[in-house]
Design a protein around this motif. Structure first.
Motif, mmCIF file in Angstrom:
data_model
loop_
_atom_site.group_PDB
_atom_site.id
_atom_site.type_symbol
_atom_site.label_atom_id
_atom_site.label_comp_id
_atom_site.label_asym_id
_atom_site.label_seq_id
_atom_site.Cartn_x
_atom_site.Cartn_y
_atom_site.Cartn_z
ATOM 1 N N THR A 98 -44.153 -42.562 59.703
ATOM 2 C CA THR A 98 -43.069 -41.708 59.370
ATOM 3 C C THR A 98 -43.213 -41.328 58.030
ATOM 4 O O THR A 98 -43.589 -42.332 57.153
ATOM 5 N N CYS A 99 -42.852 -40.219 57.440
ATOM 6 C CA CYS A 99 -42.803 -39.749 55.957
ATOM 7 C C CYS A 99 -41.626 -38.904 55.843
ATOM 8 O O CYS A 99 -41.290 -37.931 56.680
ATOM 9 N N GLU A 100 -40.953 -38.966 54.687
ATOM 10 C CA GLU A 100 -39.823 -38.007 54.365
ATOM 11 C C GLU A 100 -40.076 -37.411 52.819
ATOM 12 O O GLU A 100 -40.468 -38.398 52.063
ATOM 13 N N ARG A 101 -39.443 -36.324 52.687
ATOM 14 C CA ARG A 101 -39.919 -35.812 51.303
ATOM 15 C C ARG A 101 -38.301 -35.402 50.729
ATOM 16 O O ARG A 101 -37.492 -34.832 51.436
ATOM 17 N N PHE A 102 -38.203 -35.875 49.508
ATOM 18 C CA PHE A 102 -36.978 -35.210 48.828
ATOM 19 C C PHE A 102 -37.196 -34.050 48.051
ATOM 20 O O PHE A 102 -37.920 -33.844 47.483
ATOM 21 N N ASP A 103 -36.252 -32.927 48.607
ATOM 22 C CA ASP A 103 -36.200 -31.801 47.913
ATOM 23 C C ASP A 103 -35.250 -31.774 46.758
ATOM 24 O O ASP A 103 -34.130 -31.737 47.312
ATOM 25 N N LEU A 104 -35.389 -31.911 45.552
ATOM 26 C CA LEU A 104 -34.491 -31.728 44.473
ATOM 27 C C LEU A 104 -33.718 -30.350 44.431
ATOM 28 O O LEU A 104 -32.514 -30.651 44.109
ATOM 29 N N SER A 105 -34.208 -29.322 44.944
ATOM 30 C CA SER A 105 -33.425 -27.814 44.770
ATOM 31 C C SER A 105 -32.298 -28.035 45.829
ATOM 32 O O SER A 105 -31.433 -27.256 45.860
ATOM 33 N N LEU A 106 -32.687 -28.722 46.899
ATOM 34 C CA LEU A 106 -31.570 -28.568 48.046
ATOM 35 C C LEU A 106 -30.897 -30.028 48.345
ATOM 36 O O LEU A 106 -29.878 -30.252 48.983
ATOM 37 N N ASP A 107 -31.275 -31.098 47.497
ATOM 38 C CA ASP A 107 -30.709 -32.361 47.393
ATOM 39 C C ASP A 107 -30.716 -33.118 48.962
ATOM 40 O O ASP A 107 -29.579 -33.391 49.016
ATOM 41 N N GLU A 108 -31.561 -32.889 49.511
ATOM 42 C CA GLU A 108 -31.707 -33.303 50.621
ATOM 43 C C GLU A 108 -33.194 -33.897 51.141
ATOM 44 O O GLU A 108 -34.134 -33.595 50.349
ATOM 45 N N TRP A 109 -33.099 -35.014 52.046
ATOM 46 C CA TRP A 109 -34.449 -35.369 52.630
ATOM 47 C C TRP A 109 -34.805 -34.788 53.819
ATOM 48 O O TRP A 109 -34.067 -34.388 54.816
ATOM 49 N N THR A 110 -35.933 -34.332 54.208
ATOM 50 C CA THR A 110 -36.702 -33.739 55.118
ATOM 51 C C THR A 110 -37.973 -34.497 55.658
ATOM 52 O O THR A 110 -38.687 -35.208 54.844
ATOM 53 N N SER A 111 -38.305 -34.484 56.921
ATOM 54 C CA SER A 111 -39.664 -34.948 57.350
ATOM 55 C C SER A 111 -40.726 -34.195 57.058
ATOM 56 O O SER A 111 -40.665 -32.933 57.123
ATOM 57 N N CYS A 112 -41.727 -35.038 56.735
ATOM 58 C CA CYS A 112 -42.916 -34.239 56.474
ATOM 59 C C CYS A 112 -44.170 -34.585 57.401
ATOM 60 O O CYS A 112 -45.148 -34.589 57.019
ATOM 61 N N GLY A 113 -43.788 -35.218 58.664
ATOM 62 C CA GLY A 113 -44.712 -35.354 59.794
ATOM 63 C C GLY A 113 -45.100 -36.599 59.609
ATOM 64 O O GLY A 113 -44.918 -37.378 58.690
ATOM 65 N N SER A 114 -45.910 -37.130 60.746
ATOM 66 C CA SER A 114 -46.358 -38.386 60.832
ATOM 67 C C SER A 114 -47.635 -38.530 60.304
ATOM 68 O O SER A 114 -48.520 -37.782 60.419
ATOM 69 N N LEU A 115 -47.919 -39.843 59.713
ATOM 70 C CA LEU A 115 -49.373 -40.288 59.351
ATOM 71 C C LEU A 115 -50.283 -40.135 60.715
ATOM 72 O O LEU A 115 -49.601 -40.376 61.762
ATOM 73 N N ASN A 116 -51.622 -40.184 60.446
ATOM 74 C CA ASN A 116 -52.376 -40.107 61.750
ATOM 75 C C ASN A 116 -52.316 -41.601 62.163
ATOM 76 O O ASN A 116 -52.799 -41.879 63.309
ATOM 77 N N MET B 151 -40.413 -36.391 45.791
ATOM 78 C CA MET B 151 -40.662 -37.567 45.843
ATOM 79 C C MET B 151 -40.802 -37.712 47.569
ATOM 80 O O MET B 151 -40.104 -37.201 48.336
ATOM 81 N N TYR B 152 -41.763 -38.827 47.869
ATOM 82 C CA TYR B 152 -42.124 -38.915 49.094
ATOM 83 C C TYR B 152 -41.721 -40.667 49.513
ATOM 84 O O TYR B 152 -41.682 -41.423 48.627
ATOM 85 N N ALA B 153 -41.005 -40.852 50.761
ATOM 86 C CA ALA B 153 -40.770 -41.967 51.061
ATOM 87 C C ALA B 153 -41.659 -42.230 52.372
ATOM 88 O O ALA B 153 -41.571 -41.827 53.153
ATOM 89 N N ILE B 154 -42.577 -43.353 52.146
ATOM 90 C CA ILE B 154 -43.340 -43.689 53.322
ATOM 91 C C ILE B 154 -43.112 -45.316 53.418
ATOM 92 O O ILE B 154 -43.722 -45.906 52.667
ATOM 93 N N SER B 155 -42.502 -45.690 54.488
ATOM 94 C CA SER B 155 -42.156 -46.899 54.534
ATOM 95 C C SER B 155 -41.979 -47.655 55.986
ATOM 96 O O SER B 155 -41.914 -46.840 56.935
ATOM 97 N N GLY B 156 -41.885 -48.985 56.096
ATOM 98 C CA GLY B 156 -41.409 -49.486 57.166
ATOM 99 C C GLY B 156 -42.445 -50.342 57.829
ATOM 100 O O GLY B 156 -43.570 -50.511 56.992
ATOM 101 N N VAL B 157 -42.625 -51.357 58.811
ATOM 102 C CA VAL B 157 -43.449 -52.027 59.390
ATOM 103 C C VAL B 157 -43.954 -51.298 60.456
ATOM 104 O O VAL B 157 -43.410 -50.764 61.630
ATOM 105 N N HIS B 158 -45.433 -51.083 60.312
ATOM 106 C CA HIS B 158 -46.078 -50.561 61.359
ATOM 107 C C HIS B 158 -45.658 -49.121 61.795
ATOM 108 O O HIS B 158 -45.373 -48.772 62.894
ATOM 109 N N THR B 159 -45.448 -48.240 60.577
ATOM 110 C CA THR B 159 -44.945 -46.891 60.661
ATOM 111 C C THR B 159 -45.938 -45.859 60.513
ATOM 112 O O THR B 159 -46.955 -46.002 59.654
#
Length: 80
Positions: free
Chosen positions: A11-29, A1-9
Motif C-alpha cells: 500500500t501507498c498513500e500520498r499527502f496533498d498539501l493543497s487539500l491537507d489530506e492523504w489519498t491512496s496512490c495504488g498498490s505496489l506490484n 510526500m508519500y507513505a509506503i510502510s508496513g510489514v509485507h505490504t
C-alpha cells in the motif's frame, strides 16, 4: 510526500498539501518488507526488501502519476 510502510505490504498513500489530506496512490506490484525508499526525478522508488517468504527481492518499482511500474533495472544480488 508519500507513505509506503508496513510489514509485507503493497500500500501507498500520498499527502496533498493543497487539500491537507492523504489519498491512496495504488498498490505496489510486489508486497515487500524491509524495503528502501528514495525520491529521484520527482518520483518515489521502492527498492529491494524481503518477500512474504523471506526471500531477498532485487526488484525496484516507481510511481508514475497514476500507477506503480517495474523499473527496467534491479538491485545487484547480495544487497539487503
Amino acid at each position: 510526500m508519500y507513505a509506503i510502510s508496513g510489514v509485507h505490504t503493497a500500500t501507498c498513500e500520498r499527502f496533498d498539501l493543497s487539500l491537507d489530506e492523504w489519498t491512496s496512490c495504488g498498490s505496489l506490484n510486489t508486497q515487500r518488507s524491509h524495503a528502501t525508499g528514495v525520491a529521484m526525478g520527482g518520483r518515489p522508488y521502492v527498492c529491494g526488501g524481503t518477500s512474504m517468504h523471506g526471500e531477498l527481492l532485487q526488484s525496484v518499482e516507481y510511481y508514475d502519476q497514476s500507477e506503480w511500474l517495474e523499473a527496467k533495472f534491479q538491485l545487484p544480488s547480495g544487497i539487503r
